[in-house]
Write a protein that holds these residues in place. Sequence first.
Motif, PDB file in Angstrom:
ATOM      1  N   ALA A  49      88.324  32.715  32.813  1.00  7.28           N
ATOM      2  CA  ALA A  49      87.653  33.425  33.897  1.00  7.28           C
ATOM      3  C   ALA A  49      87.286  34.833  33.433  1.00  7.28           C
ATOM      4  O   ALA A  49      87.877  35.378  32.489  1.00  7.28           O
ATOM      5  N   VAL A  50      86.318  35.429  34.109  1.00  9.35           N
ATOM      6  CA  VAL A  50      85.888  36.777  33.744  1.00  9.35           C
ATOM      7  C   VAL A  50      87.072  37.750  33.773  1.00  9.35           C
ATOM      8  O   VAL A  50      87.209  38.593  32.876  1.00  9.35           O
ATOM      9  N   HIS A  51      87.952  37.629  34.765  1.00  9.29           N
ATOM     10  CA  HIS A  51      89.075  38.571  34.808  1.00  9.29           C
ATOM     11  C   HIS A  51      90.011  38.379  33.622  1.00  9.29           C
ATOM     12  O   HIS A  51      90.609  39.340  33.135  1.00  9.29           O
ATOM     13  N   THR A  52      90.119  37.152  33.111  1.00  8.26           N
ATOM     14  CA  THR A  52      90.934  36.912  31.921  1.00  8.26           C
ATOM     15  C   THR A  52      90.302  37.555  30.693  1.00  8.26           C
ATOM     16  O   THR A  52      90.997  38.171  29.862  1.00  8.26           O
ATOM     17  N   VAL A  53      88.988  37.416  30.568  1.00  7.03           N
ATOM     18  CA  VAL A  53      88.277  38.060  29.460  1.00  7.03           C
ATOM     19  C   VAL A  53      88.507  39.564  29.503  1.00  7.03           C
ATOM     20  O   VAL A  53      88.790  40.193  28.467  1.00  7.03           O
ATOM     21  N   MET A  54      88.422  40.151  30.693  1.00 12.29           N
ATOM     22  CA  MET A  54      88.585  41.596  30.792  1.00 12.29           C
ATOM     23  C   MET A  54      90.042  42.025  30.621  1.00 12.29           C
ATOM     24  O   MET A  54      90.316  43.120  30.134  1.00 12.29           O
ATOM     25  N   ASP A  55      90.976  41.174  30.995  1.00 12.60           N
ATOM     26  CA  ASP A  55      92.388  41.482  30.722  1.00 12.60           C
ATOM     27  C   ASP A  55      92.642  41.570  29.224  1.00 12.60           C
ATOM     28  O   ASP A  55      93.599  42.227  28.791  1.00 12.60           O
ATOM     29  N   ASN A  56      91.787  40.899  28.443  1.00 14.10           N
ATOM     30  CA  ASN A  56      91.920  40.894  26.987  1.00 14.10           C
ATOM     31  C   ASN A  56      90.829  41.709  26.305  1.00 14.10           C
ATOM     32  O   ASN A  56      90.554  41.509  25.112  1.00 14.10           O
ATOM     33  N   ALA A  57      90.209  42.613  27.043  1.00 13.26           N
ATOM     34  CA  ALA A  57      89.171  43.468  26.458  1.00 13.26           C
ATOM     35  C   ALA A  57      89.774  44.291  25.319  1.00 13.26           C
ATOM     36  O   ALA A  57      90.854  44.871  25.462  1.00 13.26           O
ATOM     37  N   ASN A  58      89.067  44.344  24.203  1.00 16.53           N
ATOM     38  CA  ASN A  58      89.659  44.935  22.998  1.00 16.53           C
ATOM     39  C   ASN A  58      88.827  46.034  22.358  1.00 16.53           C
ATOM     40  O   ASN A  58      89.083  46.422  21.213  1.00 16.53           O
ATOM     41  N   HIS A  59      87.828  46.553  23.074  1.00 15.27           N
ATOM     42  CA  HIS A  59      87.045  47.682  22.572  1.00 15.27           C
ATOM     43  C   HIS A  59      87.074  48.801  23.604  1.00 15.27           C
ATOM     44  O   HIS A  59      87.019  48.554  24.817  1.00 15.27           O
ATOM     45  N   ASP A  60      87.124  50.035  23.113  1.00 20.61           N
ATOM     46  CA  ASP A  60      87.166  51.202  23.998  1.00 20.61           C
ATOM     47  C   ASP A  60      85.774  51.793  24.150  1.00 20.61           C
ATOM     48  O   ASP A  60      85.137  52.156  23.155  1.00 20.61           O
ATOM     49  N   ARG A  61      85.307  51.868  25.374  1.00 19.22           N
ATOM     50  CA  ARG A  61      84.072  52.616  25.584  1.00 19.22           C
ATOM     51  C   ARG A  61      84.414  54.099  25.603  1.00 19.22           C
ATOM     52  O   ARG A  61      85.542  54.501  25.920  1.00 19.22           O
ATOM     53  N   THR A  62      83.438  54.924  25.258  1.00 18.22           N
ATOM     54  CA  THR A  62      83.661  56.360  25.166  1.00 18.22           C
ATOM     55  C   THR A  62      82.706  57.096  26.101  1.00 18.22           C
ATOM     56  O   THR A  62      81.785  56.501  26.665  1.00 18.22           O
ATOM     57  N   ALA A  63      82.909  58.375  26.238  1.00 17.76           N
ATOM     58  CA  ALA A  63      82.091  59.174  27.143  1.00 17.76           C
ATOM     59  C   ALA A  63      80.725  59.452  26.539  1.00 17.76           C
ATOM     60  O   ALA A  63      80.536  59.412  25.311  1.00 17.76           O
ATOM     61  N   LEU A  64      79.763  59.728  27.401  1.00 14.31           N
ATOM     62  CA  LEU A  64      78.477  60.213  26.930  1.00 14.31           C
ATOM     63  C   LEU A  64      78.682  61.534  26.198  1.00 14.31           C
ATOM     64  O   LEU A  64      79.551  62.331  26.569  1.00 14.31           O
ATOM     65  N   PRO A  65      77.893  61.816  25.171  1.00 10.26           N
ATOM     66  CA  PRO A  65      78.030  63.114  24.491  1.00 10.26           C
ATOM     67  C   PRO A  65      77.658  64.252  25.421  1.00 10.26           C
ATOM     68  O   PRO A  65      76.812  64.105  26.311  1.00 10.26           O
ATOM     69  N   SER A  66      78.287  65.381  25.224  1.00 13.59           N
ATOM     70  CA  SER A  66      78.053  66.537  26.105  1.00 13.59           C
ATOM     71  C   SER A  66      76.617  67.029  26.016  1.00 13.59           C
ATOM     72  O   SER A  66      76.125  67.689  26.930  1.00 13.59           O
ATOM     73  N   THR A  67      75.938  66.693  24.928  1.00 10.19           N
ATOM     74  CA  THR A  67      74.556  67.147  24.756  1.00 10.19           C
ATOM     75  C   THR A  67      73.548  66.251  25.448  1.00 10.19           C
ATOM     76  O   THR A  67      72.363  66.594  25.521  1.00 10.19           O
ATOM     77  N   PHE A  68      74.009  65.101  25.954  1.00 15.46           N
ATOM     78  CA  PHE A  68      73.066  64.175  26.575  1.00 15.46           C
ATOM     79  C   PHE A  68      72.675  64.667  27.960  1.00 15.46           C
ATOM     80  O   PHE A  68      73.530  64.982  28.794  1.00 15.46           O
ATOM     81  N   SER A  69      71.374  64.720  28.210  1.00 16.28           N
ATOM     82  CA  SER A  69      70.890  65.209  29.497  1.00 16.28           C
ATOM     83  C   SER A  69      69.634  64.459  29.903  1.00 16.28           C
ATOM     84  O   SER A  69      68.725  64.244  29.094  1.00 16.28           O
ATOM     85  N   VAL A  70      69.604  64.030  31.148  1.00 11.34           N
ATOM     86  CA  VAL A  70      68.422  63.436  31.732  1.00 11.34           C
ATOM     87  C   VAL A  70      68.469  63.730  33.225  1.00 11.34           C
ATOM     88  O   VAL A  70      69.559  63.794  33.817  1.00 11.34           O
ATOM     89  N   ALA A  71      67.330  63.971  33.816  1.00  8.58           N
ATOM     90  CA  ALA A  71      67.304  64.334  35.233  1.00  8.58           C
ATOM     91  C   ALA A  71      67.918  63.241  36.088  1.00  8.58           C
ATOM     92  O   ALA A  71      67.723  62.049  35.845  1.00  8.58           O
ATOM     93  N   GLY A  72      68.695  63.640  37.095  1.00  7.45           N
ATOM     94  CA  GLY A  72      69.305  62.696  38.015  1.00  7.45           C
ATOM     95  C   GLY A  72      70.501  61.951  37.461  1.00  7.45           C
ATOM     96  O   GLY A  72      70.947  60.966  38.061  1.00  7.45           O
ATOM     97  N   LEU A  73      71.051  62.396  36.332  1.00  7.69           N
ATOM     98  CA  LEU A  73      72.150  61.683  35.682  1.00  7.69           C
ATOM     99  C   LEU A  73      73.336  61.510  36.625  1.00  7.69           C
ATOM    100  O   LEU A  73      73.799  62.457  37.253  1.00  7.69           O
ATOM    101  N   SER A  74      73.827  60.274  36.700  1.00  8.21           N
ATOM    102  CA  SER A  74      74.974  59.968  37.549  1.00  8.21           C
ATOM    103  C   SER A  74      76.226  59.670  36.744  1.00  8.21           C
ATOM    104  O   SER A  74      77.334  59.877  37.219  1.00  8.21           O
ATOM    105  N   GLY A  75      76.089  59.185  35.533  1.00  5.27           N
ATOM    106  CA  GLY A  75      77.231  58.864  34.698  1.00  5.27           C
ATOM    107  C   GLY A  75      76.845  57.854  33.652  1.00  5.27           C
ATOM    108  O   GLY A  75      75.702  57.407  33.583  1.00  5.27           O
ATOM    109  N   GLY A  76      77.803  57.474  32.832  1.00  4.95           N
ATOM    110  CA  GLY A  76      77.528  56.488  31.810  1.00  4.95           C
ATOM    111  C   GLY A  76      78.567  56.492  30.717  1.00  4.95           C
ATOM    112  O   GLY A  76      79.642  57.081  30.851  1.00  4.95           O
TER     113      GLY A  76
END
Length: 397
Positions: A65-92
């Motif tokens: 199941a999808v929740h099982t796949v995510m329970d075993n997620a093995n890569h870390d996402r990281t934050a957007l770089p501080s230099t990244f800018s676009v109008a209306g940015l909400s996150g990422g």
Amino acid sequence: MSLRRRCTRAAVAAGILAGLLVAPAAARAAAGPGALPASQYTLTADYHQFDTVNAALVSALGTAAVHTVMDNANHDRTALPSTFSVAGLSGGFRFDSGDNSDCANYPQGITTSRDAVGTANGGNYDGHQLVLVSWYTKDGCDGDQARSRITLVDWDATYPNKYRKVLLVEPTGTAAAPDFKDIPIHAGGVSWYGDYLYVADTGHGMRVFDMRKILKTDTGGTADQIGRQSPTVYYAHNYAYVLPQVGTITSKTTSGTNLAWSSISLDRVSKSIVMTEYTCQSGCTAYPNRAPRAIRYPFASTGVFAATTTASQALQLPWYNLNGVASHNGRWWFNSSGQKKLYYWTPSAGPATYSWVSSGESISYWEDDTAADLLWTLQEGVGNRNVFAVEQAAYDG
């Protein structure tokens, strides 16, 4: 407070301090899309193309199941770089350093669990709020397309900032000896609706996958091994999970020029998938040199495509190098990677043009009952793979 909202506040604060986040200036264009005969564009759907072999694969391998796949997620996402800018940015976010700099794998399409289920239960699918990105893999940095995959990324403060890769495969073999093989497509667009995942197949239409049928595979083989090794061992380039194709949506037209399915997106309001073409004004050898089109195909009342579907809207577009499309409540957005522009259009207000990011790819509309609706998108460039959301109101003409 959700992780997305924390990112929103942080991004806004950073933008104010740096003086970078400003309202985008829209330039009005003289001419916008023109109507084409929608009746010229049809789809034929087969959701049961691989039922026999898939049933045997499920029996041999078992599902996760999808929740099982995510329970075993093995890569870390990281934050957007501080230099990244676009109008209306909400996150990422960004993928980990290996995926961000990988010259053999390229992110393309984007969809989310908000596409799949809407705003019900906070937009969660199987307990997770997810951003899903499609990728194509080349045979080496300068090689041909060899396979395709998706990444499932948690976008929720309830869970770690993790993601998992899942290989896309096509079932082969027989009920007695089920097997699968790689799917070497560009995967330029992806849409998730209900339990089904639709992946653009450039010259044909869409391939269909069922998110309830992720298969567990064996790791430990070589990076080149794919498919059945014995009745009990299946390798998939060392992926622990594969998602087998269940069917095909085939595109047909009487217009004389077949569609190039470069990108797709879901419109939950009209319960349809929209597509657009990547074409060039002139000078291209790998892509058509002609004006592109955008076509809308409605789902049946059952939430899937009927055996035969006729388009409900067809447009001739005045823009080129289009890698992304989105539509919601009569409004359209088109991303031109070649021009670094985001085009907005409605039949009543006409077109508007905004400055946009480089190497921009697909777009997904994110509905929200309690906050601003968003447009999710991403960049494919090696070393610059930002996956981000902007408030759609900042790009509505």
